[in-house]
Design an enzyme around this catalytic site. Structure first.
Site, PDB file in Angstrom:
ATOM      1  N   CYS A 155      46.020  34.437  38.754  1.00 52.14           N
ATOM      2  CA  CYS A 155      46.355  35.107  40.015  1.00 52.14           C
ATOM      3  C   CYS A 155      45.150  35.867  40.554  1.00 52.14           C
ATOM      4  CB  CYS A 155      47.538  36.066  39.812  1.00 52.14           C
ATOM      5  SG  CYS A 155      48.000  36.958  41.309  1.00 52.14           S
TER       6      CYS A 155
ATOM      7  N   CYS B 103      46.021  39.326  42.018  1.00 52.38           N
ATOM      8  CA  CYS B 103      46.300  40.332  40.994  1.00 52.38           C
ATOM      9  C   CYS B 103      45.031  40.832  40.331  1.00 52.38           C
ATOM     10  CB  CYS B 103      47.221  39.750  39.920  1.00 52.38           C
ATOM     11  SG  CYS B 103      48.706  38.929  40.537  1.00 52.38           S
ATOM     12  N   ASP B 104      44.119  39.929  40.012  1.00 56.74           N
ATOM     13  CA  ASP B 104      43.013  40.266  39.108  1.00 56.74           C
ATOM     14  C   ASP B 104      41.619  40.181  39.713  1.00 56.74           C
ATOM     15  OD1 ASP B 104      44.916  40.618  37.123  1.00 56.74           O
ATOM     16  OD2 ASP B 104      44.805  38.526  36.479  1.00 56.74           O
TER      17      ASP B 104
END
Length: 314
Positions: free
Chosen positions: A132, A135-136
């Site tokens: 992701c 997300c990261d």
């Protein structure tokens, strides 16, 4: 006989359980083999509201579970093997538990990221391997990143990651991409993206619990090479966890549950879907949690109307 059963314990399922429990509906929540969903495979979560210093993914899921239990939600561990949604009462076969009966059902089984299945991949999730970018990506500011994949998702993630990384390299096992022309053009026109096409990933290389490279096989020459990198984003698609439904609920071509626009209602009254199992666009913890809230409120409303109807019939 249960008022409501929730299948799945990611952000969507746990949020639904919190709302249902606070409404005194005593929800039964079925945990699969990986309670907490994909966030349990994540290290630090920095984009969930309310945690300015971030929070570890497993800790966030455990806190949500405790909150649901505090208000009266009941949890059982098991795997739903079969469902019968043909009658007014829904029946679920759960391994280790047997048959469960419920008046309503919330499906929040999520979607699993497709993985490469190569050595070093699974053990380095959260240590340099991610599925992701949203997300990261922030954690790789100024770092070198590899994106594996050749579809629209891979092109989108690669473009997004150039906001943070010093270098983004797309690795794809074929010489041609599967992405749409417009997405290919965006990636090819991005000066911060480099390419390693016709290369098959064969191993994630790590040292001292962090990713340092990706070993690839050059299909044309047969040579192997280690591409140095600080992070590897696997972007080869997701698979919604809907096989246990055996076609009883309407899904799209990819297998995601179809819900009525603006709701979590499926084509079967009394069955609701929330989280990634019905969302192939955003796939974020916060949007999943929001849809879990929607499912709980709509389920509560459904049960109230069903109760009024039963009393009027009597």
């Amino acid at each position: 006989m249960r008022q409501v059963v929730v299948v799945g314990t990611g952000p969507a399922g746990l949020t639904a359980a919190i709302y249902l429990a606070r409404a005194n509906l005593s929800p039964l929540v079925i945990e699969g083999n990986e309670p907490g969903g994909q966030l349990t495979l994540t290290t630090e979560v920095e984009n969930f509201p309310g945690f300015p210093d971030g929070i570890m993914g497993p800790e966030l899921m455990e806190n949500m579970r405790k909150q649901a239990e505090k208000f009266g939600a009941e949890f059982v561990r098991g795997w739903v093997q079969k469902v019968d949604l043909s009658g007014d009462v829904f029946r679920l076969q759960v391994d280790g538990t047997g048959e469960l009966q419920t008046k309503s059902l919330i499906i929040s089984t999520g979607a699993s990221a497709r993985m490469l299945g190569i050595p070093g991949e699974t053990e380095n999730i959260g240590r340099g391997v991610s599925t992701c970018a949203t997300c990261d990506g922030f954690f790789f500011r100024g770092k070198r990143i590899i994106v594996v994949g050749g579809g629209d998702s891979a092109m989108e993630e690669a473009n997004f990651l150039t906001k943070f990384a010093s270098e983004v390299r797309i690795v794809h096992r074929r010489s041609e991409l599967r992405a749409s022309k417009i997405m290919q053009d965006r990636a090819r026109n991005n000066p911060n993206i480099t390419w390693s096409l016709d290369c098959t990933p064969i191993e994630v290389i790590s040292q001292c619990s962090r990713v340092t490279g990706l070993k690839v096989h050059h299909n044309e020459t047969g040579l192997e090479e280690i591409l140095e990198t600080d992070g590897i984003f696997v972007a080869i698609g997701h698979k919604p966890n809907t096989s246990f439904l055996d076609g009883q609920i309407e899904t799209d071509d990819l297998g995601y549950i179809v819900v009525k626009p603006g709701t979590t209602e499926t084509n079967i009254p009394g069955v609701f879907a929330c989280g990634d199992v019905q969302d192939h666009k955003f796939r974020q913890a916060i949007t999943a949690a929001g849809s879990g809230c929607m499912a709980a409120l709509e389920c509560e409303h459904y049960l109230e109307n069903s109760s009024l109807h039963d009393r009027s019939v009597v």
